[in-house]
Scaffold this active site. Structure first.
Site, PDB file in Angstrom:
ATOM      1  N   ASP A 159       0.986  -1.429  -0.172  1.00 46.15           N
ATOM      2  CA  ASP A 159       0.256   0.148   0.442  1.00 46.15           C
ATOM      3  C   ASP A 159       0.681   0.955  -0.387  1.00 46.15           C
ATOM      4  O   ASP A 159       0.698   2.137  -0.435  1.00 46.15           O
ATOM      5  CB  ASP A 159      -0.687   0.160   1.030  1.00 46.15           C
ATOM      6  CG  ASP A 159      -2.060  -1.377   1.255  1.00 46.15           C
ATOM      7  OD1 ASP A 159      -2.341  -1.401  -0.015  1.00 46.15           O
ATOM      8  OD2 ASP A 159      -1.306  -2.163   2.031  1.00 46.15           O
ATOM      9  N   HIS A 187      -4.840  -3.419   5.996  1.00 50.24           N
ATOM     10  CA  HIS A 187      -4.946  -3.427   4.654  1.00 50.24           C
ATOM     11  C   HIS A 187      -6.034  -4.087   3.870  1.00 50.24           C
ATOM     12  O   HIS A 187      -6.281  -5.447   4.163  1.00 50.24           O
ATOM     13  CB  HIS A 187      -3.590  -4.701   4.740  1.00 50.24           C
ATOM     14  CG  HIS A 187      -3.408  -5.249   2.850  1.00 50.24           C
ATOM     15  ND1 HIS A 187      -2.632  -3.911   2.514  1.00 50.24           N
ATOM     16  CD2 HIS A 187      -3.672  -6.241   2.357  1.00 50.24           C
ATOM     17  CE1 HIS A 187      -2.886  -4.983   0.774  1.00 50.24           C
ATOM     18  NE2 HIS A 187      -3.250  -5.781   1.112  1.00 50.24           N
TER      19      HIS A 187
END
Ligand SMILES: NC(=O)C1=CN([C@@H]2O[C@H](COP(=O)(O)OP(=O)(O)OC[C@H]3O[C@@H](n4cnc5c(N)ncnc54)[C@H](O)[C@@H]3O)[C@@H](O)[C@H]2O)C=CC1
Ligand SMILES: O=C([O-])CC(=O)C(=O)O
Length: 329
Positions: A159, A187
């Site tokens: 990410d 996440h």
């Protein structure tokens, strides 16, 4: 040459592992002087495929790779490992959220937590990749009480890399010019990619981008939903970029972060920034030469950031409670 580092990769016959194993075995992660003993775990039904992966690793002729141990035996796999890269789990398909995998995957991480507790070195470093990664890491940690909680992490570096690349592309610079982006939380699509403290060639990203609306809307949602966008296009989830991010995470954990820079990892919350203690929550960390990380403290959190950080915490609490229920049933 030092003693080989014993590195376990689970899900070794799968997609991510296929992109990952070469980098680890070549020395890109733990260093050019560190021999590697590679333990490859997958389920019994995948032993044929794994045999082919082993053949390819042999054919790479890698001088640091001193040993390859393919197995479907969990006790053998976790025996005396220094590093556990826990990838093996079911991936999501189009239309699913990562937390939809919880029921299918969380028991794998309960079992592997127990195996870590019983067989691994007590200073083993663990990175959980299989989704939902934060909650699986939480369960793994819970079932391995003899290993320090700070040794359990989950992957949110993908990410971070996505966020860095989106900013770089917006401004037209190299992604290495963008530093100190933060991924807060899960996440998942509630994560908060935060550029408030990030810099671009030393200047605040917010001043260079000069488009608050884009940052607060399109940028955040692009990063939050990038995994789903890759699945929609590839019909398979991210593998090459996930493998690269695992390498980045482990390399920084083993070798440290440069002065003035931080990286994001899912780690056990100590209550910093009002995040519930014990959750595996992605935070900015600095890592020293001794492989110990510390949470970056004192960052200002405005109302917008607070609401995003709380929303992703709330989701993690819900996932944790559902996971505990599944594991205790
Ligand atoms: N945290 C992150 O940033 C990312 C996480 N992921 C997750 O990583 C996981 C793996 O993804 P892929 O490699 O693409 O999947 P894949 O399906 O290609 O490979 C998974 C492998 O794990 C094996 N496996 C299943 N149960 C196992 C067990 N109990 N022990 C050992 N091995 C087992 C399977 O047999 C298979 O070979 C998925 O859960 C996916 O959602 C994927 C991308 C990024
Ligand atoms: O989205 C998925 O299911 C795979 C993943 O975690 C990612 O690409 O970030």
């Amino acid at each position: 040459m030092s003693k080989p580092l014993r590195v376990l990769v689970t899900g070794a016959a799968g997609q991510i592992a296929y992109s990952l194993l070469y980098s680890i075995a070549k020395g890109d992660v733990f260093g050019p002087d560190r021999p590697i003993s590679l333990v490859l775990l997958d389920i019994e039904a995948m032993m044929g495929v794994l045999k082919g992966v082993v053949m390819e690793l042999i054919d790479c002729a890698l001088p640091l790779l001193t040993e390859i141990i393919p197995t479907s035996d969990i006790s053998m796999a976790f025996k005396d490992i220094d590093v556990g890269v826990l990838v093996g789990a079911m991936p999501r398909r189009e239309g699913m959220e990562r937390k939809d995998l919880l029921k299918a995957n969380v028991k794998i991480f309960k079992q592997q937590g127990q195996a870590l507790d019983q067989f691994a070195k007590k200073n083993v470093k663990v990175i959980v990749v299989g989704n939902p990664a934060n909650t699986n890491a939480f369960i793994c940690k819970k079932y391995a009480p003899s290993i320090p909680p700070q040794n359990f992490t989950c992957l949110t570096r993908l990410d971070q890399n996505r966020a860095q690349s989106q900013i770089a592309a917006r401004v037209g610079v190299s992604c290495q010019d963008v530093k100190n982006v933060i991924i807060w939380g899960n996440h998942s699509s509630t994560q908060f990619p935060d550029v408030t403290h990030a810099t671009l060639k030393g200047k605040p990203v917010l001043e260079v981008v000069k488009d608050d609306n884009w940052i607060k809307n399109e940028f955040i949602s692009t990063v939050q939903t990038r995994g789903a966008a890759v699945i929609a296009a590839r019909k398979l989830s991210s593998a090459m970029s996930a493998a690269k991010a695992i390498c980045d995470h482990l390399k920084d954990w083993f070798h440290g972060t440069p002065d003035g820079q931080w990286v994001s990892m899912g780690i056990t919350s100590d209550g910093s920034y009002g995040i519930e203690k014990g959750l595996i929550y992605s935070m900015p960390v600095k890592i020293g030469a001794g492989q110990e990380y510390t949470i970056v403290q004192g960052l200002s959190i405005d109302d917008f950031a607070r609401s995003k950080m709380d929303a992703t915490m709330k989701e993690l609490i819900e996932e944790r409670d559902a996971a505990l229920q599944t594991c205790e049933a």
